[in-house]
Design a protein around this motif. Sequence first.
Motif, mmCIF file in Angstrom:
data_model
loop_
_atom_site.group_PDB
_atom_site.id
_atom_site.type_symbol
_atom_site.label_atom_id
_atom_site.label_comp_id
_atom_site.label_asym_id
_atom_site.label_seq_id
_atom_site.Cartn_x
_atom_site.Cartn_y
_atom_site.Cartn_z
ATOM 1 N N TYR A 39 0.799 -1.231 0.000
ATOM 2 C CA TYR A 39 0.000 0.000 0.000
ATOM 3 C C TYR A 39 0.831 1.280 0.000
ATOM 4 C CZ TYR A 39 -3.248 -3.585 1.603
ATOM 5 O OH TYR A 39 -3.988 -4.738 1.724
ATOM 6 N N GLY A 40 2.151 1.151 0.113
ATOM 7 C CA GLY A 40 2.995 2.329 0.136
ATOM 8 C C GLY A 40 2.971 3.069 1.455
ATOM 9 N N LYS A 41 2.392 2.466 2.467
ATOM 10 C CA LYS A 41 2.344 3.063 3.798
ATOM 11 C C LYS A 41 2.090 1.959 4.818
ATOM 12 C CE LYS A 41 -2.595 4.180 3.451
ATOM 13 N NZ LYS A 41 -3.607 5.272 3.548
ATOM 14 N N ALA A 42 2.327 2.298 6.084
ATOM 15 C CA ALA A 42 2.113 1.325 7.155
ATOM 16 C C ALA A 42 1.806 2.074 8.442
ATOM 17 C CB ALA A 42 3.347 0.439 7.329
ATOM 18 N N ASP A 43 1.135 1.399 9.364
ATOM 19 C CA ASP A 43 0.868 1.971 10.678
ATOM 20 C C ASP A 43 2.145 1.950 11.523
ATOM 21 O OD1 ASP A 43 -1.698 2.284 9.854
ATOM 22 O OD2 ASP A 43 -2.548 0.671 11.083
ATOM 23 N N LYS A 44 2.018 2.338 12.771
ATOM 24 C CA LYS A 44 3.162 2.363 13.669
ATOM 25 C C LYS A 44 3.626 0.944 13.993
ATOM 26 C CE LYS A 44 2.173 6.692 16.101
ATOM 27 N NZ LYS A 44 1.927 7.301 17.448
ATOM 28 N N LEU A 45 4.915 0.732 13.894
ATOM 29 C CA LEU A 45 5.537 -0.508 14.345
ATOM 30 C C LEU A 45 6.195 -0.185 15.685
ATOM 31 C CD1 LEU A 45 6.354 -3.442 13.955
ATOM 32 C CD2 LEU A 45 8.283 -2.673 12.554
ATOM 33 N N ARG A 46 5.551 -0.618 16.765
ATOM 34 C CA ARG A 46 5.952 -0.220 18.110
ATOM 35 C C ARG A 46 6.912 -1.247 18.720
ATOM 36 N NH1 ARG A 46 0.244 0.430 20.918
ATOM 37 N NH2 ARG A 46 1.475 1.363 22.612
ATOM 38 N N VAL A 47 7.855 -0.748 19.510
ATOM 39 C CA VAL A 47 8.867 -1.589 20.134
ATOM 40 C C VAL A 47 8.851 -1.364 21.638
ATOM 41 C CG1 VAL A 47 11.306 -2.191 20.229
ATOM 42 C CG2 VAL A 47 10.304 -1.423 18.073
ATOM 43 N N PHE A 48 8.809 -2.455 22.389
ATOM 44 C CA PHE A 48 8.777 -2.391 23.849
ATOM 45 C C PHE A 48 9.970 -3.146 24.429
ATOM 46 C CE2 PHE A 48 4.499 -2.339 22.126
ATOM 47 C CZ PHE A 48 3.907 -1.248 22.768
ATOM 48 N N SER A 49 10.416 -2.710 25.588
ATOM 49 C CA SER A 49 11.510 -3.382 26.272
ATOM 50 C C SER A 49 11.382 -3.101 27.756
ATOM 51 C CB SER A 49 12.865 -2.875 25.764
ATOM 52 O OG SER A 49 13.929 -3.402 26.541
ATOM 53 N N SER A 50 11.831 -4.046 28.570
ATOM 54 C CA SER A 50 11.824 -3.823 30.015
ATOM 55 C C SER A 50 12.926 -2.844 30.426
ATOM 56 C CB SER A 50 12.024 -5.151 30.753
ATOM 57 O OG SER A 50 13.301 -5.697 30.458
#
Length: 259
Positions: A39-50
């Motif tokens: 689609y030429g775009k994407a939502d947020k790719l979120r990253v979590f860490s302790s």
Amino acid sequence: MYKYNITFVQNKTKSIMTPMILPPDKDPMGTAILDYLSYGKADKLRVFSSMFDEDEIPVRHLFRSFEEMPALERYAIRLCEGKILDVGAGSGCHTLVLQEMGQQVTAIDISPLSVQAMRGRGVTDARLINFFDKNLTEVFDTILFLMNGSGIIGKLANLPAFFNRLRRILSPTGQMLMDSSDLSFLLEDENGNLDIAPEDDYFGEVDFQMRYKQITGDTFDWLYIDFNTLSLHATKAGFKAEKLMEGEHYDYLARVTWR
């Protein structure tokens, strides 16, 4: 985390020391890559860490051109020769540049969606396989681990197994090119000394988890390794390591060859 350029798990969807393949419902990064390609775009790719605050990976960055890559990556790509293996290739941005240069390159990833995207982008040899899978038996002249590629190792204790695997598929005159980051600066006191207790875990061992739309991946271990520690373990395993370049954010590029 971007302040220190620590995240950089960007185009790498890798496991630790097992021949695991990600199921699509546990593959947030692969889903984001395929969305951007479609689609030429994407939502947020979120990253979590302790260990760190929540962060976000710009999916567009996973599709960068050679000119958009940092100098460290461009230098590594120029050093590639012979039969090349791009480990954790993700969207295939490094593989595609190497192909355009006329190089013979195999891209591997544990994400079926990423492999699908790579093939859709024109990667000639994209395979769904883990680096540690014993079914990967070919020998390569250059093995490439970019974008904090040391993360694949997971834990410091896994280094002997990693080098044992490298011994089996690196040609006698071959090279491994790997970048990583030295996170020791996070533990420096006001005098510049490291505030580390003997019982503490290695400062480069980090846990991550990714989320994209409604897809949440499993937590995985990721190893950032300082060059001296990498060099020490390489020597113990019968290799030698040299630091080729330092980046602007505590990162560096290393080459590992047979002794």
